[in-house]
Enzyme design. Structure first.
Site, PDB file in Angstrom:
ATOM      1  N   HIS A 118      -3.477  -5.453   1.028  1.00 21.18           N
ATOM      2  CA  HIS A 118      -2.791  -5.643   2.310  1.00 21.18           C
ATOM      3  C   HIS A 118      -2.748  -7.113   2.725  1.00 21.18           C
ATOM      4  O   HIS A 118      -3.689  -7.586   3.382  1.00 21.18           O
ATOM      5  CB  HIS A 118      -3.545  -4.888   3.404  1.00 21.18           C
ATOM      6  CG  HIS A 118      -3.377  -3.412   3.372  1.00 21.18           C
ATOM      7  ND1 HIS A 118      -2.391  -2.763   4.088  1.00 21.18           N
ATOM      8  CD2 HIS A 118      -4.063  -2.449   2.722  1.00 21.18           C
ATOM      9  CE1 HIS A 118      -2.479  -1.451   3.888  1.00 21.18           C
ATOM     10  NE2 HIS A 118      -3.482  -1.233   3.054  1.00 21.18           N
TER      11      HIS A 118
ATOM     12  N   GLU B 252      -1.134  -8.391   5.104  1.00 20.68           N
ATOM     13  CA  GLU B 252      -1.105  -8.494   6.579  1.00 20.68           C
ATOM     14  C   GLU B 252      -2.497  -8.356   7.185  1.00 20.68           C
ATOM     15  O   GLU B 252      -2.702  -8.664   8.352  1.00 20.68           O
ATOM     16  CB  GLU B 252      -0.133  -7.454   7.166  1.00 20.68           C
ATOM     17  CG  GLU B 252      -0.658  -6.038   7.319  1.00 20.68           C
ATOM     18  CD  GLU B 252      -0.721  -5.249   6.016  1.00 20.68           C
ATOM     19  OE1 GLU B 252      -0.468  -5.826   4.946  1.00 20.68           O
ATOM     20  OE2 GLU B 252      -1.046  -4.043   6.086  1.00 20.68           O
TER      21      GLU B 252
ATOM     22  N   CYS C   1       0.835  -1.201   0.000  1.00 17.00           N
ATOM     23  CA  CYS C   1       0.000   0.000   0.000  1.00 17.00           C
ATOM     24  C   CYS C   1       0.872   1.253   0.000  1.00 17.00           C
ATOM     25  O   CYS C   1       1.539   1.514  -0.989  1.00 17.00           O
ATOM     26  CB  CYS C   1      -0.984  -0.038   1.171  1.00 17.00           C
ATOM     27  SG  CYS C   1      -2.337   1.145   0.977  1.00 17.00           S
TER      28      CYS C   1
END
Lengths: 225, 102
Positions: A202, A204, A85
């Site tokens: 993302h 994560e 990002c």
């Protein structure tokens, strides 16, 4: 194996990244950008957030932080580097990766779950998947539209450096499934080396089981294992 | 005024070679032709909603940099490097530099 997750002023996904990496068995720690990259870092994550308030262009300021010279040297030595990002924007602004991520075609900030089609499974970041796999990972960005000149885009395709494209749930890469107007629906690419990658979605945020959503991001982070 | 795109103007301002002069370099950064500009499109639509008629609208960022230099050309060179290294992103932007004595 310790991965340095670099915190710039305004990064806000650095803690998430450390925790998600820990979940897949990767030791990681946050590193303040002014402290420089630890010489024993076995990997680097440029995390999401809004470094320097996205002043000028998202990632433009952080790209010129001195630590990015360390990151570039580490990348040249083969240390794996992942930009997510805002980290992807920083990666492109610092020329670690080609192209640019700029204002979404909608001119809106978009925070939603998207589907990605795996385009190249022969990289550390995608080894957990097969070509054509459809994975679900969230995006959250206002400047995620991948732009690059036509010739350089064609070169990226020819060199098999596109990791993921936005697609629908069935894996069809369509305009409708393109959340931000990215050229070729590109969501993630490789740098000059396959050990360097950036992506707007993302991973994560799709790794920890207790979040109650897709765990498809684990494969990307497993590159550091 | 020294305009990067009209070198003849340089002659008007290089007379100040003997000492440092304060210049204002104006760097204008635009999206390259053909690169989608969603903010400009949104602004255009808002103007149309206000009842204005217009064919197209383009946006640009403009930076005014005050700096001391030996000549307008030296000031322009420095502003040019600022644009190359930070103010513009060559993947999506074109830029031009104009220099005038402050």
């Amino acid at each position: 194996m310790t991965v340095a997750v670099i915190t710039f002023g305004g990064s806000n996904c650095d803690r998430d990244a450390v925790r998600a990496l820990g979940h897949v068995g990767v030791d990681a720690e946050r590193v303040w950008h002014e402290d420089g990259l630890p010489s024993d870092a076995d990997g680097v994550v440029l995390p999401g957030g809004f470094s320097y308030g996205d002043y000028l262009r998202a990632g433009a300021m952080a790209a010129h932080s001195p630590i990015m010279n360390d990151v570039r040297d580490a990348a040249d030595d083969g240390v794996p580097v992942l930009g997510v990002c805002n980290g992807a924007q920083i990666g492109c602004e610092s020329t670690l990766t080609p192209g640019a991520f700029t204002t979404n075609a909608s001119a809106r900030f978009q925070c939603e779950s998207v589907h990605l089609r795996v385009e190249n499974a022969d990289t550390p970041w995608t080894a957990a998947y097969d070509v054509g796999d459809v994975i679900e990972i969230p995006i959250a960005h206002g400047e995620g539209r991948f732009e690059i000149g036509e010739e350089r885009y064609d070169a990226l395709v020819a060199e098999d450096r596109i990791l993921f494209r936005y697609c629908d749930a069935d894996g069809n890469v369509t305009d409708r499934a393109n959340p931000n107007g990215s050229r070729g629906n590109v969501a993630g690419i490789l740098g000059d080396r396959e050990t360097v990658a950036v992506m707007m979605p993302h991973p994560e945020r799709a790794t920890l089981p207790d979040l109650g959503r897709s765990l498809d991001g684990q494969g990307v982070l497993s590159a550091f294992v | 005024m020294y305009n990067r795109t009209s070198p003849k103007r340089l002659l008007l301002t290089t007379a100040h070679y003997d000492s440092m002069t304060t210049y204002t370099a104006t760097v204008t950064v635009r999206l390259k032709r053909g690169v989608l500009d969603p903010e400009a499109e949104t602004t255009k639509r808002a103007l149309e909603r206000l009842g204005f008629e217009l064919d197209a609208l383009r946006s640009a960022d403009q930076f005014e940099v005050d700096l001391d230099a030996e000549s307008a050309e030296a000031a322009a060179d420095r502003a040019d490097e600022m644009a190359e290294r930070l103010l513009a992103n060559p993947t999506i932007h074109d830029y031009d530099v104009e220099v005038a004595e402050a």
